[in-house]
Scaffold this motif. Structure first.
Motif, mmCIF file in Angstrom:
data_model
loop_
_atom_site.group_PDB
_atom_site.id
_atom_site.type_symbol
_atom_site.label_atom_id
_atom_site.label_comp_id
_atom_site.label_asym_id
_atom_site.label_seq_id
_atom_site.Cartn_x
_atom_site.Cartn_y
_atom_site.Cartn_z
ATOM 1 N N ARG A 63 35.234 43.799 -105.504
ATOM 2 C CA ARG A 63 33.914 43.749 -104.860
ATOM 3 C C ARG A 63 32.840 43.228 -105.834
ATOM 4 N N PHE A 64 33.200 43.108 -107.106
ATOM 5 C CA PHE A 64 32.347 42.467 -108.101
ATOM 6 C C PHE A 64 32.972 41.111 -108.433
ATOM 7 N N SER A 65 32.216 40.041 -108.244
ATOM 8 C CA SER A 65 32.743 38.706 -108.472
ATOM 9 C C SER A 65 31.800 37.928 -109.388
ATOM 10 N N PRO A 66 32.213 37.610 -110.618
ATOM 11 C CA PRO A 66 31.343 36.886 -111.528
ATOM 12 C C PRO A 66 31.438 35.383 -111.321
ATOM 13 N N GLU A 67 30.379 34.710 -111.768
ATOM 14 C CA GLU A 67 30.359 33.249 -111.719
ATOM 15 C C GLU A 67 29.560 32.744 -112.907
ATOM 16 N N CYS A 68 30.098 31.748 -113.603
ATOM 17 C CA CYS A 68 29.410 31.182 -114.760
ATOM 18 C C CYS A 68 29.373 29.664 -114.603
ATOM 19 N N PRO A 69 28.336 29.139 -113.955
ATOM 20 C CA PRO A 69 28.295 27.686 -113.693
ATOM 21 C C PRO A 69 28.062 26.844 -114.940
ATOM 22 N N ASN A 70 27.421 27.410 -115.951
ATOM 23 C CA ASN A 70 27.204 26.713 -117.224
ATOM 24 C C ASN A 70 26.962 27.757 -118.308
ATOM 25 N N SER A 71 26.831 27.332 -119.530
ATOM 26 C CA SER A 71 26.774 28.283 -120.644
ATOM 27 C C SER A 71 25.480 29.096 -120.674
ATOM 28 N N LEU A 76 26.533 37.728 -110.974
ATOM 29 C CA LEU A 76 27.452 38.771 -110.538
ATOM 30 C C LEU A 76 27.232 38.949 -109.046
ATOM 31 N N HIS A 77 28.208 38.514 -108.253
ATOM 32 C CA HIS A 77 28.107 38.599 -106.800
ATOM 33 C C HIS A 77 28.663 39.953 -106.344
#
Lengths: 115, 115
Positions: A63-71, A76-77
């Motif tokens: 239920r916690f979904s991380p995303e790192c589009p750039n540095s 945290l979705h």
């Protein structure tokens, strides 16, 4: 200020809502982290991104979904959270060289309340 | 199991007095030890970082000591000020089985300075 910003600072959401936490670092670091801080418990490392790749996931529920589009940016979705997920969520960044991680700089945190 | 224990859990002192916070750890193999200050509603901010070979390090009115043989550290605050009211977190870094650096956090000491 530490050079790491987080938005929103406070968030109240229901268990069926979907929301996202945002973190931005202005320090030129190449690694970013999500931590959870609950009352009277040590900081718990959730996710680590190094050079925009997820390098660590400490058994965090889906239920916690991380995303790192750039540095410089980390998200945290959140979806279908539980009341026990209420906590302070801290973002941090650091410079990593080889296997050595230098000092971590923390953002001010997002105080999350799940109702 | 790698652990960091801090004492006391909370402390109240008069403005202008000195105090000492304790940190015991069982982390191995040791890399470095850090003390962070966390104001209410803010993220932790680094005060000192000490490696194995360092016995003491100062940052203004804050002095940290490290005894790597007994695995103990202390943070001494001199001439306390109202702005010193915060949580102080001891963090010990170790080298994981994969050779990368990882952090173990204590639960912190909540310090309150009263006028």
């Amino acid at each position: 200020e530490t050079g790491v910003t987080q938005t929103p600072r406070h968030l109240v959401m229901g268990m069926t809502n979907k929301k996202s936490l945002k973190c931005e670092q202005h320090l030129g670091h190449n690694a970013m982290y999500w931590y959870k801080q609950s009352a009277k418990k040590p900081l718990e490392l959730m996710f680590v991104y190094s050079l925009e790749e997820r390098v660590e996931n400490n058994s965090v529920p889906s239920r916690f979904s991380p995303e790192c589009p750039n540095s410089s940016h980390l998200f945290l979705h959140l979806h279908t959270l539980q009341p026990e997920d209420s906590a302070l969520y801290l973002c941090a960044s650091s410079q990593v060289q080889g296997l050595t991680s230098y000092e971590q700089y923390f953002g001010p945190g997002t105080r999350l309340t799940v109702t | 199991k790698n652990q960091v224990e801090q004492s006391p859990q909370s402390l109240i002192i008069l403005e202008g007095k000195n105090c000492t916070l304790q940190c015991n750890y069982t982390v191995s193999p040791f890399s470095n030890l850090r003390w962070y200050k966390q104001d209410t509603g803010r993220g932790p901010v680094s005060l000192t970082i000490m490696t194995f070979s360092e016995n003491t390090k100062s940052n203004g009115r804050y002095t940290a000591t490290l005894d790597a043989d007994t695995k103990q550290s202390s943070l001494h605050i001199t001439a306390s000020q109202l702005s010193d009211s915060a949580s102080y977190i001891c963090v010990v870094s170790f080298i994981s089985n994969f050779g990368n650096e990882k952090l173990t956090f204590g639960t912190g000491t909540r310090l309150t300075i009263i006028p």
